[in-house]
Design a protein around this motif. Structure first.
Motif, PDB file in Angstrom:
ATOM      1  N   VAL A  54       1.004  -0.939  -0.225  1.00  0.00           N
ATOM      2  CA  VAL A  54       0.102  -0.214  -0.376  1.00  0.00           C
ATOM      3  C   VAL A  54       0.860   1.062  -0.191  1.00  0.00           C
ATOM      4  O   VAL A  54       1.633   1.656   0.367  1.00  0.00           O
ATOM      5  N   VAL A  55       0.196   2.146  -0.596  1.00  0.00           N
ATOM      6  CA  VAL A  55       0.839   3.667  -0.487  1.00  0.00           C
ATOM      7  C   VAL A  55       0.006   4.983   0.710  1.00  0.00           C
ATOM      8  O   VAL A  55      -0.532   4.494   0.791  1.00  0.00           O
ATOM      9  N   LEU A  56       1.026   4.985   1.792  1.00  0.00           N
ATOM     10  CA  LEU A  56       0.823   6.245   2.505  1.00  0.00           C
ATOM     11  C   LEU A  56       0.925   6.901   2.613  1.00  0.00           C
ATOM     12  O   LEU A  56       2.863   7.933   2.718  1.00  0.00           O
ATOM     13  N   VAL A  57       1.077   8.539   2.520  1.00  0.00           N
ATOM     14  CA  VAL A  57       0.677   9.708   2.340  1.00  0.00           C
ATOM     15  C   VAL A  57       0.747  10.128   2.984  1.00  0.00           C
ATOM     16  O   VAL A  57      -0.403  10.128   3.807  1.00  0.00           O
ATOM     17  N   VAL A  58       1.687  10.936   3.973  1.00  0.00           N
ATOM     18  CA  VAL A  58       1.852  11.400   4.617  1.00  0.00           C
ATOM     19  C   VAL A  58       1.859  13.026   4.742  1.00  0.00           C
ATOM     20  O   VAL A  58       2.618  13.661   3.978  1.00  0.00           O
ATOM     21  N   ALA A  59       0.309  13.901   5.433  1.00  0.00           N
ATOM     22  CA  ALA A  59       0.003  15.380   4.668  1.00  0.00           C
ATOM     23  C   ALA A  59      -0.483  16.202   5.266  1.00  0.00           C
ATOM     24  O   ALA A  59      -1.555  15.969   5.909  1.00  0.00           O
ATOM     25  N   PRO A  60       0.990  16.779   5.913  1.00  0.00           N
ATOM     26  CA  PRO A  60       0.242  18.165   7.320  1.00  0.00           C
ATOM     27  C   PRO A  60      -1.064  19.262   6.589  1.00  0.00           C
ATOM     28  O   PRO A  60      -1.538  19.405   7.254  1.00  0.00           O
ATOM     29  N   ASP A  61      -1.298  19.591   5.251  1.00  0.00           N
ATOM     30  CA  ASP A  61      -2.543  20.340   4.487  1.00  0.00           C
ATOM     31  C   ASP A  61      -3.776  19.591   4.359  1.00  0.00           C
ATOM     32  O   ASP A  61      -3.723  18.558   3.836  1.00  0.00           O
ATOM     33  N   ALA A  62      -4.622  20.165   5.036  1.00  0.00           N
ATOM     34  CA  ALA A  62      -6.095  19.717   5.216  1.00  0.00           C
ATOM     35  C   ALA A  62      -6.571  18.917   3.173  1.00  0.00           C
ATOM     36  O   ALA A  62      -6.792  18.446   2.886  1.00  0.00           O
ATOM     37  N   GLY A  63      -5.854  20.069   2.937  1.00  0.00           N
ATOM     38  CA  GLY A  63      -6.681  20.569   1.046  1.00  0.00           C
ATOM     39  C   GLY A  63      -5.568  18.992   0.899  1.00  0.00           C
ATOM     40  O   GLY A  63      -6.094  18.471  -0.894  1.00  0.00           O
ATOM     41  N   VAL A  64      -4.169  18.856   1.136  1.00  0.00           N
ATOM     42  CA  VAL A  64      -3.529  18.143   0.330  1.00  0.00           C
ATOM     43  C   VAL A  64      -3.929  16.593   0.591  1.00  0.00           C
ATOM     44  O   VAL A  64      -3.730  15.633  -0.317  1.00  0.00           O
ATOM     45  N   ALA A  65      -4.239  16.763   1.589  1.00  0.00           N
ATOM     46  CA  ALA A  65      -5.140  15.320   2.108  1.00  0.00           C
ATOM     47  C   ALA A  65      -5.627  15.007   1.479  1.00  0.00           C
ATOM     48  O   ALA A  65      -5.800  13.910   1.308  1.00  0.00           O
ATOM     49  N   ALA A  66      -7.288  16.059   1.070  1.00  0.00           N
ATOM     50  CA  ALA A  66      -8.170  15.317   0.238  1.00  0.00           C
ATOM     51  C   ALA A  66      -7.391  14.540  -0.687  1.00  0.00           C
ATOM     52  O   ALA A  66      -8.042  13.878  -2.004  1.00  0.00           O
ATOM     53  N   TRP A  67      -7.125  15.502  -1.360  1.00  0.00           N
ATOM     54  CA  TRP A  67      -6.311  15.099  -2.966  1.00  0.00           C
ATOM     55  C   TRP A  67      -5.664  14.146  -2.743  1.00  0.00           C
ATOM     56  O   TRP A  67      -6.002  13.316  -3.602  1.00  0.00           O
ATOM     57  N   ALA A  68      -4.957  13.535  -2.289  1.00  0.00           N
ATOM     58  CA  ALA A  68      -3.900  12.176  -2.298  1.00  0.00           C
ATOM     59  C   ALA A  68      -4.872  11.056  -1.720  1.00  0.00           C
ATOM     60  O   ALA A  68      -4.597  10.088  -2.111  1.00  0.00           O
ATOM     61  N   ALA A  69      -6.568  11.696  -1.346  1.00  0.00           N
ATOM     62  CA  ALA A  69      -7.072  10.538  -0.593  1.00  0.00           C
ATOM     63  C   ALA A  69      -8.212   9.908  -1.902  1.00  0.00           C
ATOM     64  O   ALA A  69      -8.383   8.794  -1.878  1.00  0.00           O
ATOM     65  N   GLU A  70      -8.424  11.110  -3.152  1.00  0.00           N
ATOM     66  CA  GLU A  70      -8.643  10.402  -4.474  1.00  0.00           C
ATOM     67  C   GLU A  70      -8.383   9.152  -5.266  1.00  0.00           C
ATOM     68  O   GLU A  70      -6.628   8.971  -4.981  1.00  0.00           O
ATOM     69  N   ASN A  71      -9.152   8.193  -5.232  1.00  0.00           N
ATOM     70  CA  ASN A  71      -8.848   6.925  -5.780  1.00  0.00           C
ATOM     71  C   ASN A  71      -7.681   7.418  -7.275  1.00  0.00           C
ATOM     72  O   ASN A  71      -8.453   8.347  -7.986  1.00  0.00           O
ATOM     73  N   ILE A  72      -7.127   6.463  -7.333  1.00  0.00           N
ATOM     74  CA  ILE A  72      -6.483   6.861  -8.542  1.00  0.00           C
ATOM     75  C   ILE A  72      -7.033   5.414  -9.896  1.00  0.00           C
ATOM     76  O   ILE A  72      -6.300   4.614  -9.308  1.00  0.00           O
ATOM     77  N   ASP A  73      -7.032   5.854 -10.583  1.00  0.00           N
ATOM     78  CA  ASP A  73      -8.166   4.304 -11.988  1.00  0.00           C
ATOM     79  C   ASP A  73      -7.281   4.691 -12.995  1.00  0.00           C
ATOM     80  O   ASP A  73      -6.384   5.742 -13.234  1.00  0.00           O
ATOM     81  N   LEU A  74      -6.706   3.201 -13.294  1.00  0.00           N
ATOM     82  CA  LEU A  74      -5.406   2.770 -13.278  1.00  0.00           C
ATOM     83  C   LEU A  74      -5.979   2.688 -14.970  1.00  0.00           C
ATOM     84  O   LEU A  74      -5.139   2.400 -16.287  1.00  0.00           O
ATOM     85  N   GLY A  75      -7.219   2.770 -15.403  1.00  0.00           N
ATOM     86  CA  GLY A  75      -7.839   2.348 -16.701  1.00  0.00           C
ATOM     87  C   GLY A  75      -9.362   1.516 -16.510  1.00  0.00           C
ATOM     88  O   GLY A  75      -9.632   0.828 -16.232  1.00  0.00           O
ATOM     89  N   LEU A  76      -9.731   2.391 -17.345  1.00  0.00           N
ATOM     90  CA  LEU A  76     -11.553   2.310 -17.897  1.00  0.00           C
ATOM     91  C   LEU A  76     -11.920   1.489 -16.305  1.00  0.00           C
ATOM     92  O   LEU A  76     -13.078   0.814 -16.531  1.00  0.00           O
ATOM     93  N   GLY A  77     -11.772   1.319 -15.129  1.00  0.00           N
ATOM     94  CA  GLY A  77     -12.278   1.711 -13.810  1.00  0.00           C
ATOM     95  C   GLY A  77     -12.314   0.093 -13.684  1.00  0.00           C
ATOM     96  O   GLY A  77     -12.370  -0.777 -13.048  1.00  0.00           O
TER      97      GLY A  77
END
Length: 263
Positions: A54-77
């Motif tokens: 898994v990838v764990l992102v440490v993001a002190p900024d709330a906005g950056v954290a919300a962006w980082a938490a978005e699901n990454i679609d690898l293609g065609l769902g």
């Protein structure tokens, strides 16, 4: 091109068998390219370690954290990578020195995540008191981590607090924190002036924090294609509660309407 993650942890069971690999990334700003490199890290580490990754992102900024938490679609769902995110919303504000002493590392993380917020000075004080009970080597490393994460207004507020304590003769902070202040700075400064400096800095920090969170929320809403009515926009612009704004920022992920976000 070679890609390198910030750090990779291995979790093993009591028998030493590899159970899980964690790709750790520290993210202070939104970087669109990361949404392409993170899946690469996960795939490569998984292939090498032959275990779940898994990838764990440490993001002190709330906005950056919300962006980082978005699901990454690898293609065609048909495949996706969903980063785990450690941000302000999931790190508690530890303001009680007794709690900080019981969970010192969590208190340090709290100071990093919330040190620049409206309650930042209280959070930082609690962490620093806890550091006074550690050995010098660990305390200095943790203190440097906290200090590096503080913006200039909060650093100045902390300096003013330390000077107040020195004038009052209170030794409530560790000795290495006291060394932040040059004794020459104390000459000609009265306690009341220091209090005014500190309170002014904290008020400025609060206003800046609120303004930044409102801007972050509006940017995330625009990127998600969520339209706002005049009343909803006014509700965001007049919100004076940091926790509420943080909740709304978190709500953007997975929401389709402004009503869902502002619930």
């Amino acid at each position: 091109m070679e890609l390198r993650a910030d750090l990779v942890f291995e979790l093993r069971d009591v028998n030493g068998a590899l159970v899980l690999a964690i790709v750790l990334e520290v993210q202070r700003d939104v970087e669109p390219d990361k949404k392409f490199s993170w899946p690469t890290y996960v795939t490569v580490v998984r292939a090498r370690k032959r275990c779940g990754t898994v990838v764990l992102v440490v993001a002190p900024d709330a906005g950056v954290a919300a962006w980082a938490a978005e699901n990454i679609d690898l293609g065609l769902g048909l495949g996706n990578v969903e980063p785990l995110v450690l941000g302000p919303a999931v790190v508690p504000e530890i303001t009680d020195p007794a709690d900080a002493e019981h969970e010192t590392e969590l208190a340090v993380l709290s100071a990093v995540a919330h040190g620049n917020g409206p309650n930042g000075l209280t959070v930082v004080q609690a962490a620093l008191v806890a550091l006074g009970r550690l050995d010098q080597e660990h305390a200095l490393v943790y203190f440097q981590l906290i200090w590096n994460g503080l913006r200039e207004p909060m650093r100045q507020a902390l300096e003013a607090l330390v000077m107040e304590r020195q004038i009052e003769g209170e030794a409530t902070l560790p000795p290495f924190v006291q060394k932040l202040i040059d004794r020459g700075k104390l000459e000609g400064i009265r306690e009341g002036e220091l209090k005014g400096i500190r309170e002014g800095k904290l008020e400025g920090i609060r206003e800046g924090e609120l303004r930044g969170k409102r801007d972050t929320l509006l940017r995330l809403l625009a990127r998600a294609g969520i339209a706002l009515t005049d009343n909803e926009s006014a509700r965001i612009q007049t919100c004076m509660d940091v926790a509420t704004l943080d909740r709304w920022i978190d709500n953007v992920l997975g929401s389709k309407t402004a009503t869902e976000v502002l619930s």
